[in-house]
Motif scaffolding. Structure first.
Motif, mmCIF file in Angstrom:
data_model
loop_
_atom_site.group_PDB
_atom_site.id
_atom_site.type_symbol
_atom_site.label_atom_id
_atom_site.label_comp_id
_atom_site.label_asym_id
_atom_site.label_seq_id
_atom_site.Cartn_x
_atom_site.Cartn_y
_atom_site.Cartn_z
ATOM 1 N N PRO A 128 0.840 -1.200 0.000
ATOM 2 C CA PRO A 128 0.000 0.000 0.000
ATOM 3 C C PRO A 128 0.873 1.248 0.000
ATOM 4 O O PRO A 128 1.920 1.271 0.651
ATOM 5 C CB PRO A 128 -0.788 -0.117 1.312
ATOM 6 C CG PRO A 128 -0.692 -1.559 1.704
ATOM 7 C CD PRO A 128 0.627 -2.034 1.184
ATOM 8 N N THR A 133 -1.356 4.421 3.840
ATOM 9 C CA THR A 133 -1.243 3.773 5.151
ATOM 10 C C THR A 133 -1.218 4.800 6.278
ATOM 11 O O THR A 133 -1.870 4.624 7.311
ATOM 12 C CB THR A 133 0.029 2.913 5.206
ATOM 13 O OG1 THR A 133 0.021 1.987 4.121
ATOM 14 C CG2 THR A 133 0.106 2.152 6.511
ATOM 15 N N SER A 144 -14.823 0.270 3.970
ATOM 16 C CA SER A 144 -14.134 -0.312 2.816
ATOM 17 C C SER A 144 -15.003 -1.312 2.067
ATOM 18 O O SER A 144 -15.881 -1.956 2.651
ATOM 19 C CB SER A 144 -12.854 -1.032 3.257
ATOM 20 O OG SER A 144 -11.881 -0.128 3.710
ATOM 21 N N PHE A 146 -14.009 -4.583 -0.214
ATOM 22 C CA PHE A 146 -12.923 -5.454 -0.684
ATOM 23 C C PHE A 146 -13.441 -6.279 -1.859
ATOM 24 O O PHE A 146 -14.095 -7.292 -1.666
ATOM 25 C CB PHE A 146 -12.467 -6.415 0.418
ATOM 26 C CG PHE A 146 -11.663 -5.803 1.517
ATOM 27 C CD1 PHE A 146 -11.371 -4.448 1.540
ATOM 28 C CD2 PHE A 146 -11.192 -6.578 2.560
ATOM 29 C CE1 PHE A 146 -10.632 -3.879 2.554
ATOM 30 C CE2 PHE A 146 -10.451 -6.035 3.598
ATOM 31 C CZ PHE A 146 -10.171 -4.673 3.603
ATOM 32 N N HIS A 150 -6.263 -8.488 -1.012
ATOM 33 C CA HIS A 150 -4.958 -7.926 -0.677
ATOM 34 C C HIS A 150 -4.521 -8.530 0.644
ATOM 35 O O HIS A 150 -5.099 -8.236 1.693
ATOM 36 C CB HIS A 150 -5.037 -6.405 -0.558
ATOM 37 C CG HIS A 150 -3.719 -5.713 -0.668
ATOM 38 N ND1 HIS A 150 -2.638 -6.046 0.136
ATOM 39 C CD2 HIS A 150 -3.275 -4.718 -1.484
ATOM 40 C CE1 HIS A 150 -1.608 -5.294 -0.169
ATOM 41 N NE2 HIS A 150 -1.958 -4.481 -1.154
ATOM 42 N N TYR A 153 -4.055 -6.377 3.948
ATOM 43 C CA TYR A 153 -5.133 -5.588 4.544
ATOM 44 C C TYR A 153 -5.751 -6.216 5.801
ATOM 45 O O TYR A 153 -6.011 -5.494 6.780
ATOM 46 C CB TYR A 153 -6.218 -5.311 3.514
ATOM 47 C CG TYR A 153 -5.886 -4.169 2.568
ATOM 48 C CD1 TYR A 153 -4.602 -3.629 2.531
ATOM 49 C CD2 TYR A 153 -6.847 -3.617 1.728
ATOM 50 C CE1 TYR A 153 -4.286 -2.589 1.683
ATOM 51 C CE2 TYR A 153 -6.533 -2.569 0.867
ATOM 52 C CZ TYR A 153 -5.260 -2.067 0.847
ATOM 53 O OH TYR A 153 -4.950 -1.026 0.002
ATOM 54 N N TYR A 157 -6.090 -4.016 9.171
ATOM 55 C CA TYR A 157 -7.390 -3.601 9.686
ATOM 56 C C TYR A 157 -7.618 -4.127 11.102
ATOM 57 O O TYR A 157 -8.224 -3.436 11.932
ATOM 58 C CB TYR A 157 -8.502 -4.080 8.753
ATOM 59 C CG TYR A 157 -8.744 -3.163 7.571
ATOM 60 C CD1 TYR A 157 -9.987 -2.583 7.358
ATOM 61 C CD2 TYR A 157 -7.720 -2.849 6.683
ATOM 62 C CE1 TYR A 157 -10.220 -1.737 6.282
ATOM 63 C CE2 TYR A 157 -7.939 -2.012 5.606
ATOM 64 C CZ TYR A 157 -9.178 -1.449 5.415
ATOM 65 O OH TYR A 157 -9.397 -0.611 4.353
#
Length: 263
Positions: A128, A133, A144, A146, A150, A153, A157
């Protein structure tokens, strides 16, 4: 009159910018010079032309929009925003698949002001961006979608949630399956977290991956072939955040809540 008015508005970028500037309220000559970064002499003619069309007036040394000028400027702003957005990065936008975006938000896509196209170096393809970030870590909440898996992530998170960030994540079926396979432990941690709400998106149309917070909007739009080319859009403007939040809420309405795990 009609032809003259059309030419006054659309045949001069400076006249358009003056109208949009005055949408924020009356401005004196010093404020206008500062806003445009030019000499007063260069503004005299476009101001005169706008006054002749009765789109602006001068009251006690302050320039302001007339009633008609305000109506025109308010309706011109979305179109002007779209032209600025697409004109700046034509090659990017002409190849994007925007079919999953509702029409009312497509009409306002010019709200993505001051956006930047992020294209990582080959060696940083799966990292990222640092600016992304940093903004994420300083966010009070994160919403978010998705639709692209990824691997970095989920732990990121979960770490944010542990520090008190309120998080809502919409997962497509394919991303959820991939997380079950590759990030089962992180997924379970998400499902146990009091600060994370998960949703499953089951609609046929594939949404872009998006992140919207109180200080950041980022989106990974698929190209016209349905592929992700690792080029993302990022913006920090207030209008972008509002646009991104509405887009998230649109997809949230099309999703089902994933129950939080007990214990």
């Amino acid at each position: 009159m009609e032809s003259s008015l059309t030419e006054t508005i659309w045949f001069s970028e400076k006249r358009r910018k003056i109208l949009l500037l005055l949408l924020d309220g009356p401005k004196d000559p010093e404020e206008m010079k500062t806003a445009f970064g030019v000499t007063w002499r260069s503004l005299i003619l476009p101001l005169k032309e706008l006054k002749e069309e009765e789109l602006i007036c001068n009251t006690d040394g302050f320039y302001e929009l007339s009633n008609i000028g305000k109506l025109i400027a308010e309706n011109m702003k979305p179109i002007n925003g779209i032209l600025d957005l697409f004109g700046k990065d034509t090659d990017y936008w002409v190849k994007r698949d925007l079919d999953s975006i509702p029409q009312y938000l497509l009409d306002r896509i010019g709200d993505l002001e001051d956006s930047t196209i992020i294209e990582p170096e080959l060696n940083d393809m799966f990292e990222p961006p640092e600016e992304f970030t940093r903004s994420l870590v300083n966010s009070k909440y994160v919403h978010s979608v998705f639709s692209i898996y990824h691997p970095l992530y989920p732990p990121l998170y979960n770490e944010l949630a542990e520090h008190g960030t309120e998080i809502s994540i919409i997962l497509t079926e394919s991303v959820l399956e991939r997380m079950h396979e590759d990030r089962q432990e992180e997924l379970e941690k998400m499902q146990h977290s009091e600060n994370i709400n998960l949703f499953l998106y089951e609609n046929e149309s594939l949404p872009p991956s998006i992140v919207v917070t109180d200080n950041l909007f980022s989106a990974s739009f698929f190209d016209s072939q349905g592929m992700y080319d690792h080029r993302d859009i990022m913006s920090f403007s207030k209008s972008s955040l509002k646009w991104g939040e509405k887009l998230f809420r649109h997809y949230q309405k099309m999703s089902n809540s994933i129950p939080r795990s007990e214990g």
